[in-house]
Design a protein around this motif. Structure first.
Motif, PDB file in Angstrom:
ATOM      1  N   LEU B 134       0.834  -1.215   0.000  1.00  0.00           N
ATOM      2  CA  LEU B 134       0.000   0.000   0.000  1.00  0.00           C
ATOM      3  C   LEU B 134       0.868   1.263   0.000  1.00  0.00           C
ATOM      4  CD1 LEU B 134      -2.820  -1.049   2.503  1.00  0.00           C
ATOM      5  CD2 LEU B 134      -3.054  -0.622   0.051  1.00  0.00           C
ATOM      6  N   VAL B 135       1.936   1.229   0.805  1.00  0.00           N
ATOM      7  CA  VAL B 135       2.834   2.395   0.855  1.00  0.00           C
ATOM      8  C   VAL B 135       3.496   2.598  -0.508  1.00  0.00           C
ATOM      9  CG1 VAL B 135       4.969   3.296   1.872  1.00  0.00           C
ATOM     10  CG2 VAL B 135       3.245   2.274   3.345  1.00  0.00           C
ATOM     11  N   ALA B 136       3.884   1.490  -1.150  1.00  0.00           N
ATOM     12  CA  ALA B 136       4.513   1.606  -2.479  1.00  0.00           C
ATOM     13  C   ALA B 136       3.548   2.261  -3.463  1.00  0.00           C
ATOM     14  CB  ALA B 136       4.924   0.218  -2.973  1.00  0.00           C
ATOM     15  N   ILE B 137       2.268   1.891  -3.378  1.00  0.00           N
ATOM     16  CA  ILE B 137       1.270   2.511  -4.278  1.00  0.00           C
ATOM     17  C   ILE B 137       1.174   4.012  -3.991  1.00  0.00           C
ATOM     18  CG2 ILE B 137      -1.195   2.597  -4.872  1.00  0.00           C
ATOM     19  CD1 ILE B 137      -1.287  -0.429  -4.249  1.00  0.00           C
ATOM     20  N   THR B 138       1.147   4.374  -2.695  1.00  0.00           N
ATOM     21  CA  THR B 138       1.021   5.810  -2.365  1.00  0.00           C
ATOM     22  C   THR B 138       2.244   6.589  -2.859  1.00  0.00           C
ATOM     23  OG1 THR B 138       2.023   5.576  -0.179  1.00  0.00           O
ATOM     24  CG2 THR B 138      -0.364   5.393  -0.283  1.00  0.00           C
ATOM     25  N   GLU B 139       3.419   5.990  -2.738  1.00  0.00           N
ATOM     26  CA  GLU B 139       4.623   6.712  -3.180  1.00  0.00           C
ATOM     27  C   GLU B 139       4.649   6.848  -4.706  1.00  0.00           C
ATOM     28  OE1 GLU B 139       6.042   8.251  -0.767  1.00  0.00           O
ATOM     29  OE2 GLU B 139       4.749   7.018   0.501  1.00  0.00           O
ATOM     30  N   LEU B 140       4.132   5.822  -5.373  1.00  0.00           N
ATOM     31  CA  LEU B 140       4.042   5.904  -6.840  1.00  0.00           C
ATOM     32  C   LEU B 140       3.063   7.020  -7.237  1.00  0.00           C
ATOM     33  CD1 LEU B 140       5.028   4.468  -9.428  1.00  0.00           C
ATOM     34  CD2 LEU B 140       2.960   3.072  -9.332  1.00  0.00           C
ATOM     35  N   ILE B 141       1.916   7.063  -6.530  1.00  0.00           N
ATOM     36  CA  ILE B 141       0.930   8.127  -6.800  1.00  0.00           C
ATOM     37  C   ILE B 141       1.584   9.491  -6.578  1.00  0.00           C
ATOM     38  CG2 ILE B 141      -1.202   9.212  -5.947  1.00  0.00           C
ATOM     39  CD1 ILE B 141      -2.216   6.389  -5.252  1.00  0.00           C
ATOM     40  N   THR B 142       2.328   9.594  -5.480  1.00  0.00           N
ATOM     41  CA  THR B 142       2.990  10.856  -5.139  1.00  0.00           C
ATOM     42  C   THR B 142       3.976  11.246  -6.239  1.00  0.00           C
ATOM     43  OG1 THR B 142       2.780  10.408  -2.793  1.00  0.00           O
ATOM     44  CG2 THR B 142       4.481  11.976  -3.426  1.00  0.00           C
ATOM     45  N   TRP B 143       4.795  10.297  -6.655  1.00  0.00           N
ATOM     46  CA  TRP B 143       5.827  10.565  -7.673  1.00  0.00           C
ATOM     47  C   TRP B 143       5.180  11.061  -8.962  1.00  0.00           C
ATOM     48  CZ3 TRP B 143       7.741   9.579 -12.468  1.00  0.00           C
ATOM     49  CH2 TRP B 143       9.107   9.847 -12.678  1.00  0.00           C
ATOM     50  N   ILE B 144       4.135  10.348  -9.390  1.00  0.00           N
ATOM     51  CA  ILE B 144       3.472  10.710 -10.654  1.00  0.00           C
ATOM     52  C   ILE B 144       2.784  12.077 -10.518  1.00  0.00           C
ATOM     53  CG2 ILE B 144       1.592  10.075 -12.238  1.00  0.00           C
ATOM     54  CD1 ILE B 144       2.316   7.118 -11.591  1.00  0.00           C
ATOM     55  N   SER B 145       2.061  12.293  -9.408  1.00  0.00           N
ATOM     56  CA  SER B 145       1.290  13.540  -9.289  1.00  0.00           C
ATOM     57  C   SER B 145       2.206  14.749  -9.159  1.00  0.00           C
ATOM     58  CB  SER B 145       0.308  13.461  -8.117  1.00  0.00           C
ATOM     59  OG  SER B 145       0.997  13.180  -6.933  1.00  0.00           O
ATOM     60  N   VAL B 146       3.296  14.624  -8.406  1.00  0.00           N
ATOM     61  CA  VAL B 146       4.212  15.771  -8.271  1.00  0.00           C
ATOM     62  C   VAL B 146       4.903  16.040  -9.608  1.00  0.00           C
ATOM     63  CG1 VAL B 146       6.247  16.679  -7.086  1.00  0.00           C
ATOM     64  CG2 VAL B 146       4.561  15.394  -5.805  1.00  0.00           C
ATOM     65  N   SER B 147       5.296  14.971 -10.291  1.00  0.00           N
ATOM     66  CA  SER B 147       5.930  15.155 -11.612  1.00  0.00           C
ATOM     67  C   SER B 147       4.970  15.863 -12.560  1.00  0.00           C
ATOM     68  CB  SER B 147       6.325  13.799 -12.202  1.00  0.00           C
ATOM     69  OG  SER B 147       7.272  13.180 -11.383  1.00  0.00           O
ATOM     70  N   ALA B 148       3.681  15.485 -12.486  1.00  0.00           N
ATOM     71  CA  ALA B 148       2.681  16.109 -13.364  1.00  0.00           C
ATOM     72  C   ALA B 148       2.506  17.589 -13.006  1.00  0.00           C
ATOM     73  CB  ALA B 148       1.350  15.372 -13.241  1.00  0.00           C
ATOM     74  N   VAL B 149       2.491  17.899 -11.704  1.00  0.00           N
ATOM     75  CA  VAL B 149       2.282  19.293 -11.265  1.00  0.00           C
ATOM     76  C   VAL B 149       3.463  20.176 -11.669  1.00  0.00           C
ATOM     77  CG1 VAL B 149       2.252  20.734  -9.196  1.00  0.00           C
ATOM     78  CG2 VAL B 149       0.639  18.870  -9.408  1.00  0.00           C
ATOM     79  N   VAL B 150       4.686  19.684 -11.487  1.00  0.00           N
ATOM     80  CA  VAL B 150       5.844  20.526 -11.810  1.00  0.00           C
ATOM     81  C   VAL B 150       6.223  20.427 -13.297  1.00  0.00           C
ATOM     82  CG1 VAL B 150       6.787  20.486  -9.475  1.00  0.00           C
ATOM     83  CG2 VAL B 150       7.567  18.786 -11.114  1.00  0.00           C
ATOM     84  N   GLY B 151       5.603  19.490 -13.994  1.00  0.00           N
ATOM     85  CA  GLY B 151       5.799  19.396 -15.437  1.00  0.00           C
ATOM     86  C   GLY B 151       7.072  18.706 -15.855  1.00  0.00           C
ATOM     87  N   THR B 152       7.753  18.061 -14.935  1.00  0.00           N
ATOM     88  CA  THR B 152       8.980  17.322 -15.275  1.00  0.00           C
ATOM     89  C   THR B 152       9.158  16.189 -14.264  1.00  0.00           C
ATOM     90  OG1 THR B 152      11.379  17.497 -15.381  1.00  0.00           O
ATOM     91  CG2 THR B 152      10.297  19.076 -13.978  1.00  0.00           C
TER      92      THR B 152
END
Lengths: 322, 298
Positions: B134-152
């Protein structure tokens, strides 16, 4: 009516023998007293800091001294009211859940249905019992809070304080009645007791903690330690003028907050007790003018929850042993 | 297969099949996904407010949000781990402990010639694996969403920081899972078994920090650290109660990893969280009191 009273009396007898009631009263009472102790220590620490500062200023020969920190007795209850907001809601859920779940696990629902006119009577009878129990618990919390403020806080308690604290107690009663009604309704409608309990836990988390937390962290002033506007050295009047440019954002944030009954309860209680600075020292008429929307909102939530609970009684025949 | 591995495998299967805690898991994952957006929206608004203040000539102070790390947007996730994640872990622990009693197989397991400590350790290992997933899923979500927000995409060091935050999150969650398991084994009713870890959590999250800082209980849910209360009895109380303020230590060490402001030593705080996890798990394995009968009826 007598049928409801009989069921309420039976529920109260059950609850009197249930240790959870004493755990609830003990936990809430300790939390309120502890908060008053912490707030009193904080006030004394501020006073000591102020006196040390004044001594320094006097020694340096300057005649300008800042205003001394003032003690407003009911403000000592801020933490205590937050504990009621968080913990009493949880306890109300657990007690409401237990009132239906125990009949299910004992297999006594069918027996109750042979005595009561309808499932709705059973549910409402139980809720009447819970409402009486919570009235007693809230009355005890009001007394504990006032005694703590008078003894630990060393403040004088007059009719003014008693009246305001009683109003806060009534608000607390409406608030916990909402949670117990929701718990009774959800448990009645859910076949699986564990599922009901976890659904209620999620509801508590979202309404009591998550929604207010989102609103709080979206507050621009809460972004840096000590406050954004203080860090930028901006006066209160200018702060309001600046925020007026961001009214859509503020409205969305406020709308999110008031969608939680916990926030409605908090806003009314904090205003009544003068914890919110803009209401401190003002009459109850002024407080009412500023908070009547929250009162209506809380009543609407609780009325909806009671209606939901009454309607759920029609499906009480679906209950099975889990 | 060893007892530990068998028990862990069974625990994993049973936990996944039990649908009741799914709502909590969904709430946790949903709020983690939303937290980046909340952090981004707030930061954008505050920056706009600063620009307005500057345009009105009301300040000469620098923008406090200039050059914030992309991971700054994740600061709300820390609070959702504390709020929802820890209660989810405790609930999974309680459900794990109650499962055998509910199925009336607890006494049966006791008749088998297996080391009960190994069974308990295996079950906790199963829970640990589930929580790690579950933690791995949350960190993946975090990685993808932050990358999307900052655009890189996040850089290597930022990705490592997210991974470190994941490890810290996992330690906190297994600690609360251990408390949940203990509560489920020691208490008779399901309601009280679930209520007890929540009350323990409330004491750790609200009461202990309040005693040391004089902060309001609910304000402790703000990811921004409160100004330290250094006078009076609070300085002493803060020191004395520090080892118990697990959630505050989690906030401190997470803030250090995610590039948010923090006070105190991040390393010490991370160690306190790790010690908490070790103590809770050890207690859950070694404490032998088990209720094998009586069901969980209210």
């Amino acid at each position: 009516m007598s049928e409801l009273l009989t069921l309420a009396r039976k529920e109260l007898l059950d609850l009197r023998r249930d240790r959870i009631v004493w755990i609830v009263l003990g936990t809430l009472g300790i939390a309120v007293v502890l908060s008053v102790i912490v707030a009193s220590l904080d006030y004394r620490a501020q006073l000591a800091d102020y006196e040390a500062y004044v001594a320094q200023v006097t020694a340096s020969g300057s005649g300008v001294t800042p205003a001394a920190p003032q003690l407003f007795p009911l403000q000592l209850l801020r933490g205590g009211m937050e504990y009621v907001e968080v913990l009493a809601a949880l306890f109300a859920l657990m007690i409401g859940y237990g009132s239906i779940a125990k009949e299910r696990s004992r297999g006594t629902v069918d027996l109750l249905l042979t005595r009561a006119r309808s499932g709705t009577s059973i549910v409402m009878g139980k809720l009447l019992g819970l409402a009486i129990l919570w009235a007693a618990i809230m009355a005890a919390i009001v007394v504990i809070a006032l005694v703590a403020v008078a003894t630990v806080g060393g403040a004088a308690i007059g009719l003014h304080e008693i009246a305001r604290m009683t109003l806060a107690g009534v608000a607390g009663w409406v608030y916990v009645l909402f949670w117990s009604s929701v718990a009774v309704a959800v448990t009645t409608l859910t076949r699986n007791s564990t599922g009901a309990l976890l659904t209620l836990l999620v509801a508590w988390l979202v309404v009591v903690l998550v929604i207010p937390q989102i609103g709080d962290t979206m507050d621009p002033d809460n972004q840096i330690p000590g406050g954004l506007f203080k860090a930028l050295a901006i006066a209160k009047a200018d702060e309001h003028a600046v925020l007026a440019h961001f009214s859509t954002y503020e409205s969305a944030r406020n709308g999110l907050e008031v969608s939680s009954i916990s926030k409605l309860y908090e806003r009314f209680t904090f205003a009544t007790l003068g914890i919110k600075e803009i209401y401190n020292g003002h009459s109850l008429a002024v407080v009412w003018d500023g908070t009547f929307r929250y009162v209506y909102g809380a009543f609407a939530f609780t009325a909806a929850a009671l209606t939901f609970a009454a309607a759920s009684g029609r499906r009480i025949h679906t209950l099975r042993r889990s | 297969m060893s007892t530990v591995a068998t028990a862990a495998r069974h625990e994993l299967l049973a936990s996944v099949r039990a649908k009741a805690p799914y709502a909590l898991v969904a709430a946790f994952l949903g709020m983690v996904a939303a937290s980046t957006f909340i952090g981004w929206r707030t930061t954008v608004t505050v920056t706009a407010i600063y620009q307005q203040v500057l345009a009105d000539g009301l300040t000469t102070q620098p923008n406090p949000f200039t050059d914030v790390s992309p991971l700054y947007y994740v600061r709300n996730t820390v609070i959702y781990v504390l709020l929802i994640g820890s209660l989810m872990a405790a609930t999974l622990g309680v459900q794990s402990a109650l499962r055998d009693r509910r199925a009336e197989t607890a006494a049966l397991i006791g008749t088998r010639p297996v080391d009960q400590r190994a069974v308990r350790a295996g079950r906790l290992a199963g829970l640990g694996i589930l929580l790690a997933g579950l933690v791995a899923i949350t960190e993946l979500i975090t990685w993808i969403s932050v990358s999307a927000v900052v655009g890189t995409p996040l850089t290597g060091s930022e990705t490592l920081a997210v991974a470190g935050f994941g490890v810290l999150t996992w330690l906190l969650l297994v600690g609360f899972a251990g408390i949940g398991v203990l509560s489920g084994r020691l208490l008779r009713r399901e309601r009280t078994a679930l209520l007890a870890p929540v009350v323990v959590w409330a004491v750790i999250a609200f009461v202990v920090p309040q005693l040391g800082t004089a902060a309001r209980p609910v304000s402790l849910l703000n990811p921004v650290p409160l100004p330290a209360q250094a006078s009076g009895a609070f300085a002493w109380l803060s020191q004395a109660l520090s080892p118990l303020a697990i959630t505050e230590h989690f906030k401190t060490s997470s803030a250090a990893l995610l590039g948010s402001p923090y006070a105190g030593s991040a390393l010490v705080s991370a160690l306190v969280v790790a010690v908490f996890a070790c103590i809770a798990l050890t207690a859950a394995i070694l404490i032998r009191v088990d209720r094998t009968t009586g069901g969980t009826h209210e």
